[in-house]
Scaffold this active site. Structure first.
Site, PDB file in Angstrom:
ATOM      1  N   ILE A   8       0.878  -1.169   0.000  1.00 22.70           N
ATOM      2  CA  ILE A   8       0.000   0.000   0.000  1.00 22.70           C
ATOM      3  C   ILE A   8       0.918   1.222   0.000  1.00 22.70           C
ATOM      4  O   ILE A   8       1.792   1.328   0.868  1.00 22.70           O
ATOM      5  CB  ILE A   8      -0.919  -0.014   1.239  1.00 22.70           C
ATOM      6  CG1 ILE A   8      -1.803  -1.265   1.206  1.00 22.70           C
ATOM      7  CG2 ILE A   8      -1.774   1.240   1.302  1.00 22.70           C
ATOM      8  CD1 ILE A   8      -2.559  -1.522   2.494  1.00 22.70           C
ATOM      9  N   ASN A  10       0.896   4.313   0.909  1.00 24.24           N
ATOM     10  CA  ASN A  10       1.048   5.232   2.045  1.00 24.24           C
ATOM     11  C   ASN A  10       1.551   4.556   3.318  1.00 24.24           C
ATOM     12  O   ASN A  10       1.689   5.194   4.352  1.00 24.24           O
ATOM     13  CB  ASN A  10      -0.259   5.978   2.313  1.00 24.24           C
ATOM     14  CG  ASN A  10      -1.398   5.062   2.716  1.00 24.24           C
ATOM     15  OD1 ASN A  10      -1.310   3.851   2.584  1.00 24.24           O
ATOM     16  ND2 ASN A  10      -2.486   5.638   3.179  1.00 24.24           N
ATOM     17  N   CYS A  11       1.885   3.269   3.249  1.00 27.75           N
ATOM     18  CA  CYS A  11       2.433   2.541   4.393  1.00 27.75           C
ATOM     19  C   CYS A  11       3.893   2.967   4.588  1.00 27.75           C
ATOM     20  O   CYS A  11       4.684   2.966   3.646  1.00 27.75           O
ATOM     21  CB  CYS A  11       2.341   1.041   4.123  1.00 27.75           C
ATOM     22  SG  CYS A  11       3.257   0.014   5.282  1.00 27.75           S
ATOM     23  N   ASP A  12       4.260   3.315   5.815  1.00 26.07           N
ATOM     24  CA  ASP A  12       5.627   3.766   6.101  1.00 26.07           C
ATOM     25  C   ASP A  12       6.665   2.709   5.766  1.00 26.07           C
ATOM     26  O   ASP A  12       7.734   3.028   5.236  1.00 26.07           O
ATOM     27  CB  ASP A  12       5.767   4.175   7.571  1.00 26.07           C
ATOM     28  CG  ASP A  12       5.049   5.481   7.881  1.00 26.07           C
ATOM     29  OD1 ASP A  12       4.798   6.270   6.945  1.00 26.07           O
ATOM     30  OD2 ASP A  12       4.748   5.714   9.072  1.00 26.07           O
ATOM     31  N   LYS A  15       7.089   2.582   2.071  1.00 26.35           N
ATOM     32  CA  LYS A  15       7.862   3.754   1.628  1.00 26.35           C
ATOM     33  C   LYS A  15       9.354   3.530   1.850  1.00 26.35           C
ATOM     34  O   LYS A  15      10.174   3.837   0.975  1.00 26.35           O
ATOM     35  CB  LYS A  15       7.403   5.008   2.365  1.00 26.35           C
ATOM     36  CG  LYS A  15       6.044   5.510   1.938  1.00 26.35           C
ATOM     37  CD  LYS A  15       5.637   6.709   2.765  1.00 26.35           C
ATOM     38  CE  LYS A  15       4.211   7.120   2.473  1.00 26.35           C
ATOM     39  NZ  LYS A  15       3.758   8.214   3.340  1.00 26.35           N
TER      40      LYS A  15
END
Length: 115
Positions: A8, A10-12, A15
């Site tokens: 996903i 926007n998952c840290d 990223k």
């Protein structure tokens, strides 16, 4: 080697993994399983390879918000059904290297696998 990252955006952790791949010059395709979903056969292969206990993200908000009845007495089939219904419950990222998959992100494991 064709590399595909499932996750996903926007998952840290995703990223961090994407930043690591970019910094190390690794080309990859990205599959957003929240938008694109995950094929049952693909998810079943991940579960067969790593076990549903690794693939199911029980620490995430989506899992923790489930009613108690859905979180108890988990087995492979119930876990797969939960993850197919709500892909946010899949541990991320999953990096598909073709011959094997890496689940989660640790720079040293990526470095060893992609050396």
């Amino acid at each position: 080697m064709t590399v595909t990252m499932y996750g996903i955006p926007n998952c840290d952790t995703v990223k961090k993994a994407r930043d690591w791949l970019a910094a190390n010059g690794v080309d990859y395709a990205f599959h957003d399983y929240k938008k694109q979903g995950v094929d049952r056969a693909v998810l079943a292969r991940w579960v067969d390879e790593h076990g549903w206990e690794i693939i199911l993200n029980r620490a995430g908000t989506t899992f923790r918000k489930l009613p108690e009845a859905e979180r108890i007495d988990l087995d492979r089939d119930k876990a797969v059904a939960l993850m197919l219904a709500q892909p946010s419950m899949i541990k991320r990222p999953v990096l598909d290297l073709g011959d094997r998959r890496l689940v989660g992100f640790k720079p040293e494991i990526y470095a060893a696998a992609l050396a």
